[in-house]
Design an enzyme around this catalytic site. Structure first.
Site, PDB file in Angstrom:
ATOM      1  N   ARG A 191       0.818  -1.219   0.000  1.00 27.25           N
ATOM      2  CA  ARG A 191       0.000   0.000   0.000  1.00 27.25           C
ATOM      3  C   ARG A 191       0.851   1.268   0.000  1.00 27.25           C
ATOM      4  O   ARG A 191       0.516   2.260  -0.650  1.00 27.25           O
ATOM      5  CB  ARG A 191      -0.921  -0.004   1.231  1.00 27.25           C
ATOM      6  CG  ARG A 191      -1.876   1.167   1.287  1.00 27.25           C
ATOM      7  CD  ARG A 191      -2.373   1.419   2.708  1.00 27.25           C
ATOM      8  NE  ARG A 191      -1.253   1.715   3.609  1.00 27.25           N
ATOM      9  CZ  ARG A 191      -1.355   1.772   4.928  1.00 27.25           C
ATOM     10  NH1 ARG A 191      -2.495   1.492   5.530  1.00 27.25           N
ATOM     11  NH2 ARG A 191      -0.295   2.057   5.664  1.00 27.25           N
ATOM     12  N   PHE A 261      -8.481  -7.899  19.161  1.00 30.96           N
ATOM     13  CA  PHE A 261      -7.169  -7.285  18.972  1.00 30.96           C
ATOM     14  C   PHE A 261      -6.445  -7.901  17.777  1.00 30.96           C
ATOM     15  O   PHE A 261      -5.821  -7.181  16.984  1.00 30.96           O
ATOM     16  CB  PHE A 261      -6.337  -7.451  20.255  1.00 30.96           C
ATOM     17  CG  PHE A 261      -4.898  -7.069  20.109  1.00 30.96           C
ATOM     18  CD1 PHE A 261      -4.504  -5.742  20.178  1.00 30.96           C
ATOM     19  CD2 PHE A 261      -3.924  -8.034  19.888  1.00 30.96           C
ATOM     20  CE1 PHE A 261      -3.173  -5.381  20.028  1.00 30.96           C
ATOM     21  CE2 PHE A 261      -2.589  -7.682  19.732  1.00 30.96           C
ATOM     22  CZ  PHE A 261      -2.218  -6.353  19.804  1.00 30.96           C
TER      23      PHE A 261
HETATM   24  C1  PS7 Z   1       3.107  -4.469  19.825  1.00 30.05           C
HETATM   25  C2  PS7 Z   1       0.731  -4.067  19.013  1.00 30.05           C
HETATM   26  C3  PS7 Z   1      -1.674 -10.096  16.656  1.00 30.05           C
HETATM   27  C4  PS7 Z   1      -0.464 -12.342  16.357  1.00 30.05           C
HETATM   28  C5  PS7 Z   1       5.849  -0.197  16.115  1.00 30.05           C
HETATM   29  C6  PS7 Z   1       0.840  -6.182  15.239  1.00 30.05           C
HETATM   30  C7  PS7 Z   1       6.662  -0.553  12.065  1.00 30.05           C
HETATM   31  C8  PS7 Z   1       2.629  -3.367  10.293  1.00 30.05           C
HETATM   32  O1  PS7 Z   1       6.043   2.186  10.063  1.00 30.05           O
HETATM   33  O2  PS7 Z   1       2.540   1.851  12.196  1.00 30.05           O
HETATM   34  O3  PS7 Z   1       3.961   3.600  10.035  1.00 30.05           O
HETATM   35  O4  PS7 Z   1       4.554   2.175   8.036  1.00 30.05           O
HETATM   36  O5  PS7 Z   1       1.309   1.385  10.048  1.00 30.05           O
HETATM   37  C9  PS7 Z   1       2.627  -3.454  17.587  1.00 30.05           C
HETATM   38  C10 PS7 Z   1       0.193 -10.446  15.000  1.00 30.05           C
HETATM   39  C11 PS7 Z   1       6.407  -2.474  15.313  1.00 30.05           C
HETATM   40  C12 PS7 Z   1       2.549  -6.559  13.485  1.00 30.05           C
HETATM   41  C13 PS7 Z   1       5.866  -2.903  12.083  1.00 30.05           C
HETATM   42  C14 PS7 Z   1       4.043  -3.218  17.223  1.00 30.05           C
HETATM   43  C15 PS7 Z   1       0.246  -9.045  14.551  1.00 30.05           C
HETATM   44  C16 PS7 Z   1       7.745  -2.052  14.811  1.00 30.05           C
HETATM   45  C17 PS7 Z   1       2.629  -5.126  13.172  1.00 30.05           C
HETATM   46  C18 PS7 Z   1       4.115  -2.067  16.261  1.00 30.05           C
HETATM   47  C19 PS7 Z   1       1.669  -8.526  14.639  1.00 30.05           C
HETATM   48  C20 PS7 Z   1       7.978  -2.409  13.329  1.00 30.05           C
HETATM   49  C21 PS7 Z   1       2.877  -1.069  12.475  1.00 30.05           C
HETATM   50  C22 PS7 Z   1       3.600  -4.823  12.032  1.00 30.05           C
HETATM   51  O6  PS7 Z   1       2.402  -0.493  11.244  1.00 30.05           O
HETATM   52  O7  PS7 Z   1       3.834   1.113  10.157  1.00 30.05           O
HETATM   53  C23 PS7 Z   1       2.190  -3.971  18.742  1.00 30.05           C
HETATM   54  C24 PS7 Z   1      -0.610 -10.925  15.970  1.00 30.05           C
HETATM   55  C25 PS7 Z   1       5.507  -1.619  15.872  1.00 30.05           C
HETATM   56  C26 PS7 Z   1       1.722  -7.053  14.398  1.00 30.05           C
HETATM   57  C27 PS7 Z   1       6.805  -1.980  12.451  1.00 30.05           C
HETATM   58  C28 PS7 Z   1       4.569  -2.550  11.524  1.00 30.05           C
HETATM   59  C29 PS7 Z   1       3.514  -2.335  12.416  1.00 30.05           C
HETATM   60  C30 PS7 Z   1       3.491  -3.398  11.509  1.00 30.05           C
HETATM   61  P1  PS7 Z   1       4.621   2.354   9.556  1.00 30.05           P
HETATM   62  P2  PS7 Z   1       2.459   1.052  10.943  1.00 30.05           P
END
Ligand code: PS7
Ligand code: MN
Ligand code: MN
Ligand code: MN
Length: 343
Positions: A191, A261
């Protein structure tokens, strides 16, 4: 949430929930709705990872400073005074006040602390691997997405099990937890083509775009639009292959707050992939799902029946838009078929 009374909290806890509100568009509401102890652990996990990602994203930090910072980031969780004031990123508040976040981290149950710290150590290391190395192959695409999102799925699943709200299998089946993160991260990368290319960030794997153009940037040239859309469809098809794992994962979740969630972001992702598939606008602006559609997904992603219905709906819409001459048409039909019908 009645169990979440801000007036009964310590001031540092209120501050951390405020940082969550300030830095997270998509996760704040679903985190606040989680049951008691798990809610605060996930909030702190989010803030710590937001801080780590802010370091990764900040192009004003020189690489020779950034690499050691990413590698040693997990150690900062145990340095009471450590905070970082040199970032220019929009979410820098979590780095500037990292000492508050880390002190709240050290108040979590030890089992929550070790899951979060391990996750940071692996992610920080993985980010250094891809700092200037381009993503060449599909395997490397999966590897990068594992570091920045698969590890989050694995870590969250271990928190769910450790909290006692979910069965052991949820925390143990790392492959399927990894897929939950990959589905979100690949959708985000697909996206955000336009936004990322403007900032000189290249996350589309070369193995895909080399078939359609001389460079990733060239896909936004209107003269290459047909090839660009074919490339886009190939990446959407690759992301869709995680659907069976997503459905298996969600079917194992027992606690309602954990279910919502986990399910809501996945439903936003499949809705986003449906908007992006075969859509030339991806190369000119950021494609967003309509507000009303997003609200319905957030309110109604509460049961496996609803999830199967949404998955069916979006996969059928993609199926009906597959151009017969698209080079990946057959693979796309197969991938969406796993989201359609009784599964
Ligand atoms: C701990 C809730 C639920 C089994 C900061 C949630 C950025 C897509 O950088 O902010 O703005 O383009 O839109 C979240 C699985 C991770 C993956 C990853 C952690 C789901 C640091 C999220 C959020 C696993 C690295 C945020 C992956 O997108 O990105 C918590 C189960 C952070 C999840 C990053 C990206 C998340 C992401 P940006 P966004
Ligand atoms: Mn990043
Ligand atoms: Mn980011
Ligand atoms: Mn992005």
């Amino acid at each position: 949430n009645s169990q979440c009374d801000l007036t009964l909290m310590s001031s540092d806890m209120r501050t951390c929930y405020e940082y969550l509100r300030l830095t997270s568009r998509s996760f704040c509401a679903v985190i606040m709705a989680l049951d008691e102890d798990l809610r605060y652990a996930v909030c702190i996990y989010y803030l710590v990872l937001r801080a780590l990602d802010t370091v990764e994203d900040d192009m004003t930090i020189p690489v020779d400073e950034k690499i050691p910072l990413l590698k040693a980031f997990h150690e900062k969780l145990y340095e009471p005074d450590w905070h970082y004031t040199q970032s220019k990123e929009k979410d820098r508040v979590v780095l500037e006040n990292f000492n508050i976040i880390s002190s709240e981290f050290r108040n979590l149950a030890p089992v929550f602390q070790s899951v979060i710290a391990d996750s940071c150590r692996e992610m920080g290391y993985g980010m250094t691997v891809f700092l200037d190395a381009k993503i060449d192959t599909y395997d490397q695409w999966d590897e990068y997405c594992h570091y920045v999102a698969g590890l989050v799925g694995i870590g969250l699943s271990k928190l769910f099990t450790a909290s006692g709200l979910e069965n052991t299998v949820v925390g143990q089946d790392e492959a399927i937890s990894n897929s939950m993160g990959l589905f979100l991260q690949k959708t985000n990368i697909i996206r955000d083509y336009y936004e990322d290319i403007l900032q000189k960030r290249l996350f589309w794997p070369k193995q895909a775009w080399i078939k359609y153009g001389n460079s990733l940037e060239s896909l936004k040239d209107p003269r290459n639009l047909n090839n660009a859309v074919a490339c886009l469809n190939e990446l959407v098809t690759d992301a869709l292959k995680h659907i069976p794992d997503v459905l298996t994962y969600l079917s194992r979740i027992r606690n309602q707050s954990v279910f919502n969630f986990c399910a809501i972001p996945q439903m936003m992702a499949i809705a986003t992939l449906e908007r992006c598939y075969n859509n030339p606008h991806v190369f000119r602006k950021n494609v967003k799902i309509r507000k009303g559609a997003a609200v319905r997904l957030m309110d109604q992603s509460t049961s496996m029946l609803a999830i199967r219905n949404f998955m069916n709906h979006f996969c059928t819409k993609i199926y009906n838009r597959i151009p017969p001459i698209d080079p990946n048409a057959g693979r796309t039909r197969t991938a969406v078929s796993y989201g359609i019908g009784p599964g």
